[in-house]
Design an enzyme around this catalytic site. Structure first.
Site, short mmCIF file in Angstrom:
data_model
loop_
_atom_site.label_atom_id
_atom_site.label_comp_id
_atom_site.label_asym_id
_atom_site.label_seq_id
_atom_site.Cartn_x
_atom_site.Cartn_y
_atom_site.Cartn_z
CG ASP A 178 -1.95 1.08 1.21
OD1 ASP A 178 -2.56 1.30 0.13
OD2 ASP A 178 -2.17 1.73 2.25
CG ASP B 54 -0.57 13.78 -0.82
OD1 ASP B 54 -1.63 13.65 -0.18
OD2 ASP B 54 0.55 13.69 -0.29
CG ASN C 27 9.61 9.54 -3.06
OD1 ASN C 27 8.69 8.84 -3.50
ND2 ASN C 27 10.13 10.53 -3.77
C1 LIG Z 1 -4.30 11.78 0.99
S1 LIG Z 1 -3.30 10.72 1.94
C2 LIG Z 1 -4.20 9.17 1.80
C3 LIG Z 1 -3.86 8.22 2.89
C4 LIG Z 1 -4.51 6.82 2.80
N1 LIG Z 1 -4.01 6.09 1.66
C5 LIG Z 1 -6.01 6.89 2.76
O1 LIG Z 1 -6.61 6.53 1.72
O2 LIG Z 1 -6.61 7.30 3.78
C6 LIG Z 1 -1.87 10.43 0.90
C7 LIG Z 1 -0.71 9.84 1.68
O3 LIG Z 1 0.36 9.54 0.78
C8 LIG Z 1 1.59 9.93 1.37
N2 LIG Z 1 2.54 10.12 0.26
C9 LIG Z 1 2.51 11.11 -0.68
N3 LIG Z 1 3.52 10.96 -1.57
C10 LIG Z 1 4.20 9.85 -1.18
C11 LIG Z 1 5.34 9.17 -1.69
N4 LIG Z 1 5.98 9.62 -2.79
N5 LIG Z 1 5.79 8.08 -1.05
C12 LIG Z 1 5.15 7.62 0.06
N6 LIG Z 1 4.05 8.21 0.59
C13 LIG Z 1 3.59 9.31 -0.02
C14 LIG Z 1 1.22 11.21 2.12
O4 LIG Z 1 2.15 11.55 3.12
C15 LIG Z 1 -0.13 10.81 2.69
O5 LIG Z 1 -0.02 10.16 3.95
#
Ligand SMILES: C[S@@+](CC[C@H](N)C(=O)[O-])C[C@H]1O[C@@H](n2cnc3c(N)ncnc32)[C@H](O)[C@@H]1O
Length: 209
Positions: free
Chosen positions: A35, A113, A87
């Site tokens: 995930d 995001d 990342n």
């Molecule tokens: C809008 S939140 C959604 C969280 C969860 N998946 C949900 O559906 O409730 C997006 C998440 O992706 C993480 N994220 C964004 N870019 C990322 C990356 N390149 N690698 C890992 N995590 C990332 C953000 O920090 C955030 O916690």
């Protein structure tokens, strides 16, 4: 409102040591789901507690969330759940993670995001190079699940994944969820918010040919 983390910041160039599957899980031979952008990992905690025949791996760029999630895994002695900080693009592209992609059965991108401004599109987790990398590395039959409430982002992700000839869409009504990583259709935190607020959800499943 949370601060967005810029994944292209140099802070994320170096990644933590990625342990082997044997170190991560009690039984490394179980089917593996990844995930990406798992936030605090509640979705994965829910999945791991009911689906003991799957291993779950979450990648999240916000370090605090990963530290807390790792602590919870240790305290609760959960053997089919692991979290990695950083990342996702850098982690999965790194040579030491090659075994993850080779073993993964499915990957979810849940409500990533959106990065609305055009000049920030490069910060989106789904990039053509990343999809190309996945298409070269994933086993045949591996699945990618994409969900978002942002129509423009959905169109961008769908176009980026579908442009790769190795990924084909599976019609949701033909999909057998019972055998998937999420047989009970557990919802993510963002998904619960979107449902309560009656917003649209755009989603697709792709299979690697
Ligand atoms: C809008 S939140 C959604 C969280 C969860 N998946 C949900 O559906 O409730 C997006 C998440 O992706 C993480 N994220 C964004 N870019 C990322 C990356 N390149 N690698 C890992 N995590 C990332 C953000 O920090 C955030 O916690």
């Amino acid at each position: 409102m949370r601060q967005h983390v810029n994944p292209l910041s140099r802070n994320f160039n170096e990644i933590e040591r990625i342990p082997s599957l044997i170190e991560m899980f009690g039984d490394s031979k179980l089917s593996l789901h990844l995930d990406i952008g798992c936030a605090s990992g509640e979705f994965l905690f829910d999945l791991a507690s009911v689906n003991s025949n799957w291993n779950y791996l979450g990648i999240e760029i916000r370090e605090r969330l990963v530290q807390t999630a790792k602590l919870k895994v240790r305290e609760r002695k959960i053997k089919n759940l692991y979290f990695v900080f950083g990342n996702a693009n850098n982690i999965l592209n790194d040579i030491q993670s090659k075994f993850i992609i080779k073993n993964v059965k499915s990957i979810s991108f849940n409500f990533p995001d959106p990065w609305f401004k055009k000049r920030h599109y490069k910060r989106r987790v789904i990039q053509p190079e990343f999809i190309n990398f996945l298409s070269n590395s994933l086993q045949k039959g591996s699945l990618i699940f994409v969900k978002t409430d942002v129509k423009d982002l959905f169109e961008y992700m769908d176009c980026t994944i579908s442009s790769n000839l190795h990924f084909k869409t599976i019609d949701k009504k033909d999909f057998n969820y019972a055998e998937s990583f999420n047989p009970d259709k557990v919802k993510t935190n963002r998904e619960k918010y979107v449902i309560v607020n009656q917003l649209d959800i755009f989603e697709k499943i792709y299979i690697k040919s």
